[in-house]
Design an enzyme around this catalytic site. Structure first.
Site, short mmCIF file in Angstrom:
data_model
loop_
_atom_site.label_atom_id
_atom_site.label_comp_id
_atom_site.label_asym_id
_atom_site.label_seq_id
_atom_site.Cartn_x
_atom_site.Cartn_y
_atom_site.Cartn_z
N TYR A 55 0.82 -1.21 0.00
CA TYR A 55 0.00 0.00 0.00
C TYR A 55 0.86 1.26 0.00
O TYR A 55 1.58 1.55 0.96
CB TYR A 55 -0.93 0.02 1.21
CG TYR A 55 -1.87 -1.16 1.30
CD1 TYR A 55 -2.17 -1.95 0.19
CD2 TYR A 55 -2.46 -1.50 2.51
CE1 TYR A 55 -3.03 -3.03 0.28
CE2 TYR A 55 -3.32 -2.58 2.61
CZ TYR A 55 -3.60 -3.33 1.50
OH TYR A 55 -4.44 -4.41 1.60
N HIS A 121 0.31 -11.94 1.17
CA HIS A 121 -0.66 -11.10 0.47
C HIS A 121 -1.24 -11.80 -0.76
O HIS A 121 -2.44 -11.69 -1.05
CB HIS A 121 0.01 -9.79 0.07
CG HIS A 121 -0.92 -8.66 -0.14
ND1 HIS A 121 -0.53 -7.34 -0.10
CD2 HIS A 121 -2.25 -8.62 -0.39
CE1 HIS A 121 -1.56 -6.55 -0.31
NE2 HIS A 121 -2.62 -7.30 -0.51
N SER A 200 -12.99 -5.21 1.25
CA SER A 200 -13.97 -4.60 0.32
C SER A 200 -15.39 -5.05 0.65
O SER A 200 -16.15 -5.43 -0.25
CB SER A 200 -13.62 -4.92 -1.13
OG SER A 200 -12.38 -4.33 -1.49
N PRO A 201 -15.79 -5.01 1.92
CA PRO A 201 -17.12 -5.48 2.30
C PRO A 201 -18.24 -4.58 1.79
O PRO A 201 -19.40 -4.99 1.78
CB PRO A 201 -17.07 -5.48 3.83
CG PRO A 201 -16.08 -4.40 4.16
CD PRO A 201 -15.04 -4.50 3.09
N LEU A 202 -17.88 -3.37 1.36
CA LEU A 202 -18.88 -2.44 0.83
C LEU A 202 -18.86 -2.40 -0.70
O LEU A 202 -19.35 -1.46 -1.31
CB LEU A 202 -18.64 -1.03 1.39
CG LEU A 202 -18.70 -0.94 2.92
CD1 LEU A 202 -18.41 0.48 3.38
CD2 LEU A 202 -20.06 -1.39 3.43
N ARG A 204 -16.47 -1.92 -2.74
CA ARG A 204 -15.66 -0.79 -3.21
C ARG A 204 -16.50 0.47 -3.35
O ARG A 204 -16.35 1.24 -4.30
CB ARG A 204 -14.95 -1.17 -4.51
CG ARG A 204 -14.08 -2.42 -4.34
CD ARG A 204 -13.30 -2.77 -5.57
NE ARG A 204 -12.60 -4.06 -5.42
CZ ARG A 204 -11.40 -4.22 -4.87
NH1 ARG A 204 -10.76 -3.16 -4.41
NH2 ARG A 204 -10.84 -5.41 -4.77
N GLY A 205 -17.39 0.66 -2.35
CA GLY A 205 -18.21 1.87 -2.29
C GLY A 205 -19.57 1.72 -2.94
O GLY A 205 -20.44 2.59 -2.76
#
Length: 330
Positions: A55, A121, A200-202, A204-205
């Protein structure tokens, strides 16, 4: 906040994915805002902070480590090796010698003597998983790592790795619109006693109350290359949002809380690590720990958004080829 187990750690069930503060979604926030958000997350009850060498090509660890150093003994700090930046390019490299160098660099950047949860990763398919896990196990023996995790692996790879050293957590994308973990990995985690960490539980928005417009994504926003945010897939998917938000309203929560609450209701060993650069969204995410969804809402939600109603694969083909997760039959 309610807590759940990862190895020997008892952490808030809603953690913070720190990637957004340095990487992936266009221009990151200033270091000052990043520090403020990290400390606010802790004040709100978050004790699970997830970073990686990749990151920002090290910048995220340089932000996260020093900021959280004063409360280091009150949190679980996670990072990752096996995928990092080399000469400005993302490189997957699971060779023991590379992982060793990555660890030493991460310890220095994080300003800590030990990483609580250290993930591979990505599995480097050119290196036997047993070799990579063997090196991670030596890091544990040396006291530089407390627990080992894997990211984006199949149940078969998880079992091979676990035979070398206990795996404390598996981190994989999981949300209403990405359900691959349901094929076998969730069951394998339960079988082996590993936590499952949903990144990314949402979506990715997408599963929030924000009206996304891919045309307005920043030039370096990784979503630009993701099929679900490209036409005609995005328009098809967006048609689901009116009913989705109506379900959230009926449940007495926001769109983000509905997505996170659904995940937390699925299994008692699932953790969620939404990422954000917004203090308001951070508070919204944390409040998902208080959401209680009825079985009726859950069933209607799963009928609305699932692998058959969502249009487009989650990754372009070259990226998909890099990961080891199971795929649904076409």
């Amino acid at each position: 906040m309610k807590t759940r187990r990862i190895g020997d750690f008892n952490v808030g069930e809603v953690g913070l994915g720190c990637m957004n503060l340095s990487h992936a979604y266009g221009v990151p926030p200033s270091p000052e805002l990043g520090k403020k958000l990290l400390l606010e997350a802790f004040d709100l009850g978050i004790t699970h902070f997830d970073s990686a060498a990749l990151y920002g090509f090290g910048r995220n660890e340089e932000l996260v480590g020093p900021t959280l150093k004063p409360i280091r003994d009150q949190i679980m700090l996670a990072s990752k090796c096996g995928m990092q930046g080399v000469d400005g390019m993302r490189v997957i490299d699971g060779r023991p010698e590379t992982m060793r160098k990555t660890l030493e660099d991460s310890l220095r950047r994080l300003q800590t003597e030990v990483i609580d949860l250290y993930y591979l990763h990505r599995w480097d398919k050119k290196v036997p998983i047993e070799d990579s896990i063997g090196e991670l196990s030596r890091m544990v023996e040396e006291g530089k790592v407390c627990a080992i995790g894997l990211s984006e692996v199949s149940a078969n790879t998880l079992r091979k790795a676990h035979a070398v050293h206990p795996i404390a957590a598996v981190q994989t994308e999981y949300s209403l619109w990405t359900r691959n973990a349901e094929i076998e990995v969730l069951d394998a985690c339960e079988e082996l006693g590993a936590a499952f960490v949903a990144f990314s539980p949402l979506a990715r928005g997408f599963l929030t109350d924000t009206d996304l417009d891919p045309a307005n994504f920043a030039e370096k926003d990784i979503r630009r290359n993701m099929p679900r945010f490209q036409e005609p897939h995005f328009s098809n998917n967006a048609e689901l949002l009116t009913e989705y938000r109506a379900l959230a309203k009926e449940a007495g929560c926001t769109g983000a809380q509905l997505a996170l609450g659904w995940l937390l209701a699925k299994r008692p060993y699932i953790h969620v690590i939404p990422g954000t650069t917004s203090l308001a969204h951070l508070r919204d995410d944390v409040a998902a720990s208080e959401v209680e969804l009825s079985q009726d809402i859950i069933e209607r939600l799963e009928k609305l958004i699932n692998r058959e109603t969502i249009s487009g694969p989650r990754y372009p083909a070259p990226t998909q080829a890099e990961i080891d997760t199971e795929e649904f039959a076409a």
